[in-house]
Scaffold this active site. Sequence first.
Site, PDB file in Angstrom:
ATOM      1  N   ASP A 105       4.352   7.994  -3.558  1.00  0.00           N
ATOM      2  CA  ASP A 105       5.584   7.986  -2.750  1.00  0.00           C
ATOM      3  C   ASP A 105       5.793   9.343  -2.080  1.00  0.00           C
ATOM      4  O   ASP A 105       6.131  10.317  -2.743  1.00  0.00           O
ATOM      5  CB  ASP A 105       6.809   7.686  -3.628  1.00  0.00           C
ATOM      6  CG  ASP A 105       6.898   6.212  -3.990  1.00  0.00           C
ATOM      7  OD1 ASP A 105       6.090   5.436  -3.466  1.00  0.00           O
ATOM      8  OD2 ASP A 105       7.784   5.843  -4.789  1.00  0.00           O
ATOM      9  N   GLU A 190       7.729  -4.676  -7.465  1.00  0.00           N
ATOM     10  CA  GLU A 190       6.968  -5.521  -8.390  1.00  0.00           C
ATOM     11  C   GLU A 190       7.884  -6.207  -9.404  1.00  0.00           C
ATOM     12  O   GLU A 190       8.900  -5.642  -9.824  1.00  0.00           O
ATOM     13  CB  GLU A 190       5.926  -4.661  -9.124  1.00  0.00           C
ATOM     14  CG  GLU A 190       4.889  -4.113  -8.157  1.00  0.00           C
ATOM     15  CD  GLU A 190       4.021  -2.991  -8.703  1.00  0.00           C
ATOM     16  OE1 GLU A 190       2.931  -2.787  -8.153  1.00  0.00           O
ATOM     17  OE2 GLU A 190       4.429  -2.303  -9.667  1.00  0.00           O
ATOM     18  N   THR A 346      -2.320  -6.308  -7.949  1.00  0.00           N
ATOM     19  CA  THR A 346      -2.862  -5.006  -7.550  1.00  0.00           C
ATOM     20  C   THR A 346      -4.140  -4.663  -8.334  1.00  0.00           C
ATOM     21  O   THR A 346      -4.636  -5.465  -9.098  1.00  0.00           O
ATOM     22  CB  THR A 346      -1.826  -3.888  -7.767  1.00  0.00           C
ATOM     23  OG1 THR A 346      -1.536  -3.805  -9.167  1.00  0.00           O
ATOM     24  CG2 THR A 346      -0.547  -4.159  -7.017  1.00  0.00           C
ATOM     25  N   GLU A 384      -4.178  -6.354  -3.553  1.00  0.00           N
ATOM     26  CA  GLU A 384      -4.359  -5.070  -2.878  1.00  0.00           C
ATOM     27  C   GLU A 384      -4.997  -4.076  -3.840  1.00  0.00           C
ATOM     28  O   GLU A 384      -5.064  -4.314  -5.041  1.00  0.00           O
ATOM     29  CB  GLU A 384      -3.008  -4.550  -2.392  1.00  0.00           C
ATOM     30  CG  GLU A 384      -1.955  -4.466  -3.471  1.00  0.00           C
ATOM     31  CD  GLU A 384      -0.529  -4.388  -2.914  1.00  0.00           C
ATOM     32  OE1 GLU A 384       0.196  -3.471  -3.320  1.00  0.00           O
ATOM     33  OE2 GLU A 384      -0.154  -5.248  -2.100  1.00  0.00           O
ATOM     34  N   LEU A 387      -4.888   2.285  -5.580  1.00  0.00           N
ATOM     35  CA  LEU A 387      -4.963   3.682  -5.138  1.00  0.00           C
ATOM     36  C   LEU A 387      -5.814   3.757  -3.882  1.00  0.00           C
ATOM     37  O   LEU A 387      -6.711   2.933  -3.690  1.00  0.00           O
ATOM     38  CB  LEU A 387      -5.584   4.543  -6.250  1.00  0.00           C
ATOM     39  CG  LEU A 387      -4.827   4.527  -7.590  1.00  0.00           C
ATOM     40  CD1 LEU A 387      -5.642   5.202  -8.684  1.00  0.00           C
ATOM     41  CD2 LEU A 387      -3.459   5.191  -7.460  1.00  0.00           C
TER      42      LEU A 387
END
Length: 497
Positions: A105, A190, A346, A384, A387
């Site tokens: 972030d 999430e 993820t 996805e 990292l």
Amino acid sequence: VPARVRDMAKILLNYVPVYAMLPLGVVTDDNNFENQDDIKRQLYKLKEAEVDGVMVDVWWGIIEAKGPKQYNWNAYRSLFQVIKDCGLKVQAIMSFHQCGGNVGDAVNVPLPHWVLQVGDTNPDIFYTNRRGTRNKEYLTIGVDNEAIIGGRTPVQIYSDYMKSFRQSMSDFLDAGVIVDIEVGLGPAGELRYPSYPQNQGWSYPGIGEFQCYDKYLKEDFKKAATEAGHPEWELPANAGQYNDRPEATEFFRNNGTYLTESGKFFLTWYSNKLLIHGDQILEEANTAFCGCKVKVAAKVSGIHWWYNDESHAAEVTAGYYNLKDRDGYRPIARMLSRHYGVLDFTCLEMKDYEQPGYAKSAPQELVKQVLSGSWRESIEVAGENALPRYDPNAYDQMLLNARPNGVNRDGPPKLKMYGLTYLRLCNQLLDGGNFGTFKTFVRKMHADQEYCPNPENYGRHITPLEQSKPKIPLQVLLEATKPMEPFPFDNETDMKV
């Protein structure tokens, strides 16, 4: 029809669309779309790589910043217009969480100030750990149905927001520019508890902490325990702190509290609250977007550390009650099935050997379990990378997960993901060498075929979203906790970068 065209049509059924996540601050925290020329340049590069579309956070803290129901969608409308002009599609995330405080972030977007103000006098609207530390990333699910924010409940607020989005973006929805609506259901968007917050000192591979000590969830648990005939049962006081290892805690160690009757009762309650929360808000999403040609999606976090520990401690504190003899993910998939939903997962890029041994991490097994469970519940799975990665190894692992049994030259593959979103669009991705590798990756995701603008051609029939099906009783959802062997995955992809 010439044989070559027929063969191409068959191979096209192996095509998996690729999206790229836009930078977090593409719309600034004061609701402006500033660097239009930069973004345009980057989007045209994505188009050159034959990417299908982009994913973008639509921040609650930006849109409804001025006050309750004072929505301002202008900056996002300009952004969507630019995306449309570049010939790309949009996956829009209804981001009801704070940006800032999580891995990667770089931008800070808090929840709307008028929501945070309620928390000044009533801090129990936030997730709380046992020591009383509050987390302002996302409202606790304990208040989902409490009318404490200007007379509205959080569920109503989320619902109003989605309805306003639909109204303001109806032209983009009708034009088929917006194809997916991912509904934020927790921290980082999430469906989980904020069990491993970096801004509270958590670091990898700590087990995290339970986040159910606000007064609302405490009361809820007390009520549930009393109804179960055990008014004496309490929330765990022996589950350690953020950076503990499982064996350092009474709760998670071998033959620990998590295996006792009271431990199982608590973990069932804790994880069920999450199921009910997701179910309720996804029903609001289906109502808001009913009739639009979109899919709704929910994101599940890839918590791969301690997966190889008996306790699965890190998953369990996040609300995924997943053990060797209990599937914590298939009930989520079953819940999603009533909303025609997509499960977005993820850590698709990770390999077991890349993780340190002491973390008992197993991302490959976790991905296999979650994808297989979702396919068994007949829902679509997207995913996805967790990292940023630019290397062929990571791309090959994503390709393997996208088509676990490879390409079928005679029609649709046995198993195929719904789509893959690459994290994240940035200048480093568009650098010479990195960009070349990325272009190859997109081509391989498309089964070596050219960009296909019409999803029908790769076997995706887009129908208007329907109202959610009737509620699935909790006990029926929980029948999906019965473990099943995952589908066999090939050892490597047949479409290597």
